[in-house]
Design a protein around this motif. Structure first.
Motif, PDB file in Angstrom:
ATOM      1  N   UNK A   1       0.811  -1.218   0.000  1.00  0.00           N
ATOM      2  CA  UNK A   1       0.000   0.000   0.000  1.00  0.00           C
ATOM      3  C   UNK A   1       0.847   1.272   0.000  1.00  0.00           C
ATOM      4  N   UNK A   2       2.015   1.205  -0.603  1.00  0.00           N
ATOM      5  CA  UNK A   2       2.917   2.363  -0.653  1.00  0.00           C
ATOM      6  C   UNK A   2       3.700   2.346  -1.951  1.00  0.00           C
ATOM      7  N   UNK A   3       4.038   3.543  -2.421  1.00  0.00           N
ATOM      8  CA  UNK A   3       4.748   3.668  -3.688  1.00  0.00           C
ATOM      9  C   UNK A   3       6.257   3.710  -3.482  1.00  0.00           C
ATOM     10  N   UNK A   4       7.025   3.485  -4.544  1.00  0.00           N
ATOM     11  CA  UNK A   4       8.475   3.332  -4.411  1.00  0.00           C
ATOM     12  C   UNK A   4       9.203   4.512  -3.776  1.00  0.00           C
ATOM     13  N   UNK A   5       8.692   5.756  -3.938  1.00  0.00           N
ATOM     14  CA  UNK A   5       9.388   6.910  -3.397  1.00  0.00           C
ATOM     15  C   UNK A   5       9.145   7.090  -1.899  1.00  0.00           C
ATOM     16  N   UNK A   6       8.212   6.330  -1.321  1.00  0.00           N
ATOM     17  CA  UNK A   6       7.873   6.494   0.094  1.00  0.00           C
ATOM     18  C   UNK A   6       9.012   6.009   0.980  1.00  0.00           C
ATOM     19  N   UNK A   7       9.065   6.539   2.181  1.00  0.00           N
ATOM     20  CA  UNK A   7      10.147   6.155   3.088  1.00  0.00           C
ATOM     21  C   UNK A   7      10.105   4.675   3.462  1.00  0.00           C
ATOM     22  N   UNK A   8       8.926   4.063   3.740  1.00  0.00           N
ATOM     23  CA  UNK A   8       8.923   2.633   4.040  1.00  0.00           C
ATOM     24  C   UNK A   8       9.532   1.770   2.937  1.00  0.00           C
ATOM     25  N   UNK A   9       9.220   2.082   1.674  1.00  0.00           N
ATOM     26  CA  UNK A   9       9.766   1.289   0.569  1.00  0.00           C
ATOM     27  C   UNK A   9      11.250   1.613   0.366  1.00  0.00           C
TER      28      UNK A   9
END
Length: 522
Positions: free
Chosen positions: A409-417
């Motif tokens: 549920x997150x995109x590649x630029x997000x901190x979790x990814x």
């Protein structure tokens, strides 16, 4: 002497109190488990479960080993657990009903038990396979299979009742330490991540009992893999199956969609599959029934599987609706466990749905032990921030090849990814040797947004969501790998039948990666 006697009895009392607490523990969101100490094999309900399990195991013996047994198997331990509703994660929910008798209003209370779980092991004396099954019974007294794993051993194995009690009271692997990071994030009322209770037979089913032959502990030498199963590569698939949804919520579309999805997955010939949004829904499924894990198993005969609910949605009418994760494997699942990820009860996007991470330890011919982790992260950004750190701590507790897959549920630029990709830290913690498999071979696809694409311009390869729109818009499904030097990613692609809207198999596109063993000369 008297003081010693008191001290001894106090210790016994405290241990018994602790055991009673552990007997009723949070299993997953909305459910407390009550372990039943003694199970009578001759009780009609238990006998029905045993018969159901034996028939399932016979079917797999026939498929996998070409064994057709008319004899009765040995029951190598059985454990029963009541599933109680809870609204606060600590106490059992009691349903109140108001009745009028002789002109007076009375309150009747009922325990909110939504089902029973039975876990048992069995084996035939003339077979080298040991089967472990988890059978669940719903309030309508129907039986469904949530887990069936099996593997070969050098000698007979058995489990006595005392080992069942000991295993039932243990948490998951002792060598896995989950560090609670939630308190340092200043994120409201956060329920810390927690290790689940281990399955009864999961960790060490080779315990000794009366009349049993001596068996070794788990080791690679324990597995008898026929030569035609030997392989130098491994295909992994991740798929969010969109639970029981269908276009316009028309049940007939679900039956057709599941047939389409099952055919697509079976055709992929994947060795290991991680599914997300797998539901048990008493009110859905039409003629297929309420257990989606069984729908999937029907398309994947011969696969072993483990289904773990993450959350049970509360219902005043005690209708059982649960959603979770599943792992299917062509190869022996020798251990499995899961963690409950932390939840912020003051966050509307995080409070309703408990999230988990499910792990399976799988023996792959010529490759060895591979740890597969599957998850489906929260819609809350702050929850995802916490969860990836908790998952990395979980993964760090095991050695060797590890694969993490799911819907993040997150995109590649997000901190979790970015954190999972090793490009940034969280609270000073960095991942090591964990790679985003897609980025090993492909450039990052551009997400769909204003001005990015012109009209029906072809979208970049790699976007995985949403098949219900006119175009795929973003990449939120991933496969991350941590591989030793003798293994490498061979390729990664999307498993896509190119169907849209009401014809779509799911709102997500599946991601498939191949891992291969590196030859000495490469």
């Amino acid at each position: 002497m008297f003081i010693t006697y008191l001290r001894h009895n106090l210790i016994i009392y405290l241990l018994c109190s602790l055991f009673r607490v552990m007997q009723s523990s949070i299993l997953y969101g909305g459910i407390l488990g009550e372990h039943i100490d003694e199970v009578d094999h001759n009780h009609p309900d238990v006998a029905e479960v045993i018969h159901f399990a034996k028939e399932k195991a016979r079917k797999y013996e026939s498929l996998v080993a070409n064994n057709n047994f008319n004899s009765e198997p040995d029951i190598l331990g059985i454990h029963k657990e009541k599933l109680h509703y809870t609204v606060n994660g600590a106490t059992r929910y009691v349903k109140k009903e108001y009745l009028v008798e002789k002109g007076k209003q009375k309150i009747q209370t009922k325990r909110a038990i939504i089902g029973l779980n039975y876990r048992l092991g069995l084996s035939w004396s003339n077979s080298s396979y040991f089967h472990e099954l988890l059978i669940t019974k719903d309030r309508a007294h129907r039986l469904f299979i949530f887990q069936h794993t099996f593997y070969k051993t050098n000698s007979r194995i058995c489990i006595n009742s005392s080992s069942e009690i000991n295993e039932a009271s243990k948490t998951t692997d002792d060598h896995i330490t989950i560090i609670d990071q939630s308190s340092s994030l200043g994120d409201g009322h956060v329920v810390p991540s927690s290790k689940s209770f281990s399955s009864i037979l999961r960790k060490n089913p080779l315990s000794l009992g009366d009349g049993c032959h001596k068996s070794e502990s788990y080791s690679n030498s324990h597995w008898k893999v026929p030569s035609n199963e030997a392989q130098r590569q491994l295909q992994i698939l991740s798929y969010n199956i969109w639970n029981f949804n269908s276009f316009e919520n028309n049940p007939k579309y679900y039956v057709r969609r599941m047939n389409q999805l099952g055919t697509l997955v079976a055709g992929s010939q994947s060795d290991i599959i991680g599914f997300q949004e797998v539901r048990f829904d008493h009110l859905n499924g039409e003629e297929l029934g309420p257990a989606q894990v069984q729908h999937l198993a029907n398309y994947l005969p011969g696969y072993q599987f483990v289904y773990q609910p993450a959350v049970s949605y509360f219902s005043q009418d005690l209708v059982r609706v649960e959603e979770g994760l599943a792992i299917f494997s062509k190869h022996p699942i020798v251990a499995h466990d899961y963690i409950l990820l932390s939840r912020n009860l003051s966050d509307a996007d995080d409070s309703v749905h408990q999230r988990i991470c499910l792990r399976a330890e799988i023996i792959i011919p010529d490759i060895g032990v591979v740890h597969v982790f599957v998850t489906h992260l929260s819609l809350s950004p702050s929850a995802r921030f916490r969860s990836v750190l908790e998952i990395w701590n979980y993964m760090s507790g095991v050695k060797g090849p590890a694969i993490l897959l799911g819907d993040f549920n997150d995109e590649p630029h997000s901190k979790p990814i970015q954190f999972l990709s090793g490009k940034t830290d969280i609270n000073g913690v960095w991942t090591s040797e964990l790679k985003d498999a897609w980025r090993v071979f492909h450039k990052e696809p551009r997400p769909d947004g204003p001005g990015v694409y012109q009209g029906n311009e072809k979208r970049d390869d790699g976007l995985t969501f949403n098949r219900l729109d006119r175009h795929l818009r973003k990449r939120i499904d991933y496969i991350f790998v941590r591989l030793p030097k003798h293994l490498e990613i061979k390729d990664i692609s999307l498993l896509d039948d190119e169907q849209w809207n009401r014809k779509a198999s799911s709102d997500h596109v599946a991601v498939q990666a191949t891992i291969k063993e590196v030859s000495a000369g490469e």
